[in-house]
Motif scaffolding. Structure first.
Motif, PDB file in Angstrom:
ATOM      1  N   PRO B  51       0.816  -1.214   0.000  1.00 13.93           N
ATOM      2  CA  PRO B  51       0.000   0.000   0.000  1.00 13.93           C
ATOM      3  C   PRO B  51       0.854   1.270   0.000  1.00 13.93           C
ATOM      4  N   GLY B  52       1.990   1.238   0.717  1.00 14.78           N
ATOM      5  CA  GLY B  52       2.864   2.401   0.758  1.00 14.78           C
ATOM      6  C   GLY B  52       3.418   2.720  -0.626  1.00 14.78           C
ATOM      7  N   ASN B  53       3.855   1.665  -1.342  1.00 14.91           N
ATOM      8  CA  ASN B  53       4.382   1.863  -2.697  1.00 14.91           C
ATOM      9  C   ASN B  53       3.319   2.449  -3.618  1.00 14.91           C
ATOM     10  N   THR B  54       2.095   1.936  -3.475  1.00 14.38           N
ATOM     11  CA  THR B  54       0.997   2.444  -4.304  1.00 14.38           C
ATOM     12  C   THR B  54       0.812   3.941  -4.062  1.00 14.38           C
ATOM     13  N   GLU B  55       0.848   4.341  -2.789  1.00 16.28           N
ATOM     14  CA  GLU B  55       0.660   5.762  -2.474  1.00 16.28           C
ATOM     15  C   GLU B  55       1.787   6.605  -3.070  1.00 16.28           C
ATOM     16  N   ILE B  56       3.013   6.070  -3.045  1.00 11.76           N
ATOM     17  CA  ILE B  56       4.142   6.803  -3.636  1.00 11.76           C
ATOM     18  C   ILE B  56       3.921   6.991  -5.140  1.00 11.76           C
ATOM     19  N   LEU B  57       3.538   5.901  -5.833  1.00 12.47           N
ATOM     20  CA  LEU B  57       3.355   5.966  -7.287  1.00 12.47           C
ATOM     21  C   LEU B  57       2.282   6.989  -7.659  1.00 12.47           C
ATOM     22  N   PHE B  58       1.160   6.956  -6.940  1.00 15.73           N
ATOM     23  CA  PHE B  58       0.090   7.904  -7.258  1.00 15.73           C
ATOM     24  C   PHE B  58       0.510   9.337  -6.945  1.00 15.73           C
ATOM     25  N   VAL B 136      12.272   7.257   3.387  1.00 18.40           N
ATOM     26  CA  VAL B 136      11.081   7.216   2.536  1.00 18.40           C
ATOM     27  C   VAL B 136      11.161   8.332   1.503  1.00 18.40           C
ATOM     28  N   ILE B 137      11.595   9.516   1.942  1.00 21.23           N
ATOM     29  CA  ILE B 137      11.711  10.638   1.001  1.00 21.23           C
ATOM     30  C   ILE B 137      12.739  10.317  -0.084  1.00 21.23           C
ATOM     31  N   GLU B 138      13.845   9.692   0.313  1.00 17.62           N
ATOM     32  CA  GLU B 138      14.846   9.245  -0.668  1.00 17.62           C
ATOM     33  C   GLU B 138      14.243   8.246  -1.654  1.00 17.62           C
ATOM     34  N   ASP B 139      13.474   7.293  -1.097  1.00 20.01           N
ATOM     35  CA  ASP B 139      12.850   6.272  -1.943  1.00 20.01           C
ATOM     36  C   ASP B 139      11.900   6.901  -2.955  1.00 20.01           C
ATOM     37  N   ILE B 140      11.177   7.919  -2.505  1.00 20.51           N
ATOM     38  CA  ILE B 140      10.253   8.603  -3.413  1.00 20.51           C
ATOM     39  C   ILE B 140      11.036   9.168  -4.597  1.00 20.51           C
ATOM     40  N   GLN B 141      12.199   9.753  -4.298  1.00 20.62           N
ATOM     41  CA  GLN B 141      13.025  10.312  -5.381  1.00 20.62           C
ATOM     42  C   GLN B 141      13.547   9.222  -6.307  1.00 20.62           C
ATOM     43  N   LYS B 142      13.953   8.084  -5.718  1.00 19.46           N
ATOM     44  CA  LYS B 142      14.454   6.980  -6.549  1.00 19.46           C
ATOM     45  C   LYS B 142      13.371   6.492  -7.499  1.00 19.46           C
ATOM     46  N   GLN B 268      -7.435  12.486  30.454  1.00 17.11           N
ATOM     47  CA  GLN B 268      -8.112  12.149  29.189  1.00 17.11           C
ATOM     48  C   GLN B 268      -7.249  12.469  27.972  1.00 17.11           C
ATOM     49  N   GLN B 269      -6.005  12.008  28.012  1.00 20.28           N
ATOM     50  CA  GLN B 269      -5.104  12.211  26.889  1.00 20.28           C
ATOM     51  C   GLN B 269      -4.912  10.896  26.135  1.00 20.28           C
ATOM     52  N   VAL B 270      -6.023  10.327  25.648  1.00 17.07           N
ATOM     53  CA  VAL B 270      -5.958   9.094  24.866  1.00 17.07           C
ATOM     54  C   VAL B 270      -6.473   9.408  23.467  1.00 17.07           C
ATOM     55  N   TYR B 271      -5.651   9.123  22.455  1.00 17.69           N
ATOM     56  CA  TYR B 271      -6.019   9.506  21.091  1.00 17.69           C
ATOM     57  C   TYR B 271      -5.932   8.319  20.146  1.00 17.69           C
ATOM     58  N   LEU B 272      -6.916   8.254  19.246  1.00 18.51           N
ATOM     59  CA  LEU B 272      -6.870   7.241  18.194  1.00 18.51           C
ATOM     60  C   LEU B 272      -6.030   7.766  17.028  1.00 18.51           C
ATOM     61  N   VAL B 273      -5.212   6.897  16.443  1.00 20.30           N
ATOM     62  CA  VAL B 273      -4.520   7.265  15.205  1.00 20.30           C
ATOM     63  C   VAL B 273      -4.789   6.193  14.144  1.00 20.30           C
ATOM     64  N   ASP B 274      -4.933   6.625  12.901  1.00 13.34           N
ATOM     65  CA  ASP B 274      -5.284   5.726  11.804  1.00 13.34           C
ATOM     66  C   ASP B 274      -4.073   4.862  11.432  1.00 13.34           C
ATOM     67  N   SER B 275      -4.233   3.560  11.523  1.00 17.28           N
ATOM     68  CA  SER B 275      -3.083   2.678  11.283  1.00 17.28           C
ATOM     69  C   SER B 275      -2.587   2.784   9.839  1.00 17.28           C
ATOM     70  N   ASP B 276      -3.484   3.035   8.879  1.00 16.48           N
ATOM     71  CA  ASP B 276      -3.052   3.166   7.477  1.00 16.48           C
ATOM     72  C   ASP B 276      -2.078   4.326   7.323  1.00 16.48           C
ATOM     73  N   ILE B 277      -2.375   5.429   8.028  1.00 14.66           N
ATOM     74  CA  ILE B 277      -1.547   6.624   7.856  1.00 14.66           C
ATOM     75  C   ILE B 277      -0.221   6.497   8.608  1.00 14.66           C
ATOM     76  N   VAL B 278      -0.265   5.938   9.813  1.00 15.25           N
ATOM     77  CA  VAL B 278       0.953   5.954  10.626  1.00 15.25           C
ATOM     78  C   VAL B 278       1.888   4.777  10.347  1.00 15.25           C
ATOM     79  N   SER B 279       1.455   3.803   9.546  1.00 15.11           N
ATOM     80  CA  SER B 279       2.340   2.646   9.395  1.00 15.11           C
ATOM     81  C   SER B 279       2.834   2.427   7.966  1.00 15.11           C
ATOM     82  N   ARG B 280       2.297   3.167   6.991  1.00 11.97           N
ATOM     83  CA  ARG B 280       2.731   2.908   5.608  1.00 11.97           C
ATOM     84  C   ARG B 280       3.888   3.812   5.210  1.00 11.97           C
ATOM     85  N   PRO B 281       4.984   3.202   4.767  1.00  9.56           N
ATOM     86  CA  PRO B 281       6.098   4.022   4.296  1.00  9.56           C
ATOM     87  C   PRO B 281       5.718   4.677   2.970  1.00  9.56           C
TER      88      PRO B 281
END
Lengths: 339, 310
Positions: B51-58, B136-142, B268-281
């Motif tokens: 999924p990370g590669n797909t996001e880079i290509l698009f 990841v930024i380097e990979d995007i350039q490659k 009350q400092q508990v926050y949800l984070v989207d796994s798709d966003i925080v884990s895909r290179p």
């Protein structure tokens, strides 16, 4: 060596062996209460008795984390070793362990289904599913192994193995399909006492409490089984009834153990053998002694699993098998050399 | 006559060699495993194995050339309409062959055997195995070089770097006491967290926090006692898409009696984070970094709001 031990212990009375194992267990529980954060603190072991002087986080650590975890490991260790001893006695087969009737794979299938389907009935969804499936598996195996009104042990054993293989395949399929949920399944199957809570302790207390008196009351019948089913029958034992009751009741406590801790290997297989080497085959001593030793063994295995790589926690099932297997081989070699 | 012919042939050869040389110089990149790939012309049929590669290509504007993606590729929307070549760890070789790709972007989760097989079949496989935002930024350039869109790659890399700098410029001046302890929880039974060498660790530290599990290696189990002792001020809870376990995990954190003595729960400092966003290179890692910055320092970066992307 073991003959000398047996002679020495033979002189001890039954009560003394049990008393010794009981003291070892009680001391172990006290010491384990002081172990945390990768080290032992005598102060923490003693502070339990000064509830009012503790800070909120100390109270949580001692009473909501360590204490239920210690009790859970003791209960699960007791349930697994006792069932192991009963089933080995019943089947007259040294390789039998508490999971022989496919209970562990049944429980795992339940857990896998709960994880895959995403059904959520609160925190107890996975334990509940695995408990029901584990018990269901036992009844399925009993049904399949039953011939007429009889429960031939060989058929039962084979039925258990076959169902176990079938369910293992289902588990592999579930894991293959799991995708992002794979790690949950892997952890469940590895077996662990992580996240032990008072709720879990209370959940498995009744099945284990029911099992103990019933199983103990059949010690004499189990002794008769040592001579073979036919002889036992000729001695006036209602063989089929005893088998049925013991299979069902020990499955009940194993299913309860599996539902809260996954599949913890080796305790139920090895502990009864160790006790047999030390005390001999008399089930009146073997059963309670296995129970006490099993509790101690799992208690220490779990304490190790949470301290060895602190703050990383290891799965306790891995620790029991890694330490248990070499120790068991050592015992076997010693026993063999004496002959 | 003979001489002229020779000169002509030499000239043709020269042009040919020069051209191929210039191509290979333009479309050459070395991947994260040290493998150097030369492409003679910009790829027209690309397959992404993560999924990370797909996001880079698009993000590089190569979306139209993407022929195959994994079943997990749900971002951007157009990716959903592409052919599926399997999930991330099980890939369908036959499907890949029928798509006749001229570039395959593999990831750290692609099985090694699959990569060997694909290369045996003379397919061009480029592996992205980034372990940090900078990488990841380097990979995007490659990828932009290989795809023949180098300028787009440079522009994207620059935007991402600037966004990152906007955050670190502010967090770099924070003192140690201004950096709260953050605990990131991935699963509760056993409790599973992200230690060092993870993107999460990088987000937390770059966003001006201290990772509670910074001393652990990679993704790891952690003793609940230790979490209580280290007393996190903030807890981030991973929300995995679609499953029902996310609410279960959040409930566990907020209601379990053993968590109640922690500052994060009390305040009350508990926050949800989207796994798709925080884990895909991929390019959205910077979005993830911005999320963590808002969670950890709302006074500097504004209030964080969890939006379920699905």
């Amino acid at each position: 060596m073991s003959s000398r031990i047996r002679n020495n212990i033979g002189k001890l009375k039954k009560a003394n062996v049990l008393l010794l194992l009981g003291i070892v267990l009680a001391l172990g529980m006290m010491i384990a209460l002081g172990i945390g954060g990768g080290r032992f603190r005598f102060s923490e072991m003693i502070l339990v008795f000064h509830y009012s002087s503790l800070s909120a986080s100390e109270r949580t650590i001692l009473f909501d984390i360590r204490l239920p975890r210690i009790l859970l490991s003791v209960l699960v260790g007791a349930g697994l070793s006792l069932s192991g001893a009963v089933l080995q006695g019943l089947f007259q087969n040294p390789l039998v362990d508490p999971y022989v009737l496919g209970i562990s794979s049944g429980g795992a299938v339940g857990a896998v289904i709960a994880i895959l389907s995403g059904i959520s009935l609160g925190f107890f969804t996975i334990p509940l599913f695995s408990f029901l499936f584990a018990l269901g598996t036992t009844f399925l195996v009993l049904r399949l192994g039953q011939i007429g009104h009889k429960f031939p042990l060989e058929t039962m054993l084979l039925a258990g193995v076959a169902i176990g293989f079938f369910f293992s395949a289902l588990i592999s399929l579930g894991m293959f399909l799991a995708g992002e949920n794979l790690h949950q399944m892997v952890f469940w199957i590895m077996g662990g006492l992580w996240n032990s809570s008072w709720k879990k302790v209370l959940a498995i207390l009744p099945p284990i409490a029911i099992t103990l008196p019933i199983v103990f009351s059949y010690s004499r019948e189990l002794n008769a089984f040592l001579l073979g089913e036919k002889v036992a029958e000729s001695m006036g034992v209602d063989v089929e009834k005893v088998k049925k009751i013991l299979l069902v009741i020990s499955s009940l406590s194993v299913a309860a153990c599996v539902s809260v801790s996954g599949v913890i290997g080796f305790v139920g297989l090895v502990v009864p053998h160790v006790i047999r080497i030390i005390t001999g085959e008399d089930h009146r001593l073997l059963l309670p002694a296995s129970l006490l030793l099993g509790s101690s063994v799992l208690l220490w295995a779990d304490t190790l699993s949470r301290s060895l790589l602190h703050p990383v926690e290891l799965p306790v099932g891995v620790v029991t098998s890694l330490l248990g297997a070499p120790f068991f081989i050592y015992l076997l070699r010693r026993k063999k050399r004496e002959r | 006559m003979k001489k002229t012919l020779r000169t002509i042939i030499q000239l043709i050869l020269f042009i040919f060699i020069f051209q191929s040389l210039s191509y290979s110089q333009e479309l050459t990149a070395t991947d994260d495993t040290g493998f150097t790939l030369h492409l003679l012309q910009p790829p027209q049929r690309i397959i992404s194995l993560s999924p990370g590669n797909t996001e880079i290509l698009f993000a590089l504007g190569l979306g139209e050339k993407v022929m195959g993606v994994t079943t997990y590729c749900n971002e951007p929307q157009e990716a959903l309409t592409k052919e599926k070549i399997g999930n991330v760890t099980e890939i369908d070789l036959e499907k890949i062959l029928t798509l006749q790709p001229d570039l395959i972007l593999a990831s750290s989760l692609t099985p090694d055997e699959a990569i060997v097989r694909l290369r045996e079949l003379n397919l061009s496989v480029f592996i992205l195995k980034s372990e940090s935002i900078a990488q990841v930024i380097e990979d995007i350039q490659k990828v932009s070089i290989l795809g023949g869109v180098e300028s787009a790659g440079q522009a994207l890399a620059q935007t991402l770097q600037e966004k990152m700098k906007q955050i670190t410029d502010k967090t770099n001046s924070l003192t140690d006491t201004q950096k709260p302890v953050v605990f990131h929880i991935i699963w509760h039974d056993p409790i599973w967290t992200a230690g060092n060498h993870t993107f999460i660790n990088e987000f937390i530290t770059l966003a001006g926090g201290k990772n509670l599990a910074g001393d652990l290696n990679g993704y790891s189990t952690v003793d609940i006692e230790e979490i209580i002792r280290r007393n996190p001020a903030i807890i981030t809870v991973i929300e995995s898409h679609g499953g029902s376990d996310q609410s279960q995990l959040y409930q566990f954190v907020t209601t379990d009696s053993r968590f109640q003595s922690m500052d994060a729960i009390k305040n009350q400092q508990v926050y949800l984070v989207d796994s798709d966003i925080v884990s895909r290179p991929g390019p959205r890692l910077i979005t993830a970094l911005e999320f963590f910055a808002q969670i950890i320092h709302p006074e500097l970066f504004g209030k964080y709001e969890f939006k379920n992307q699905k």
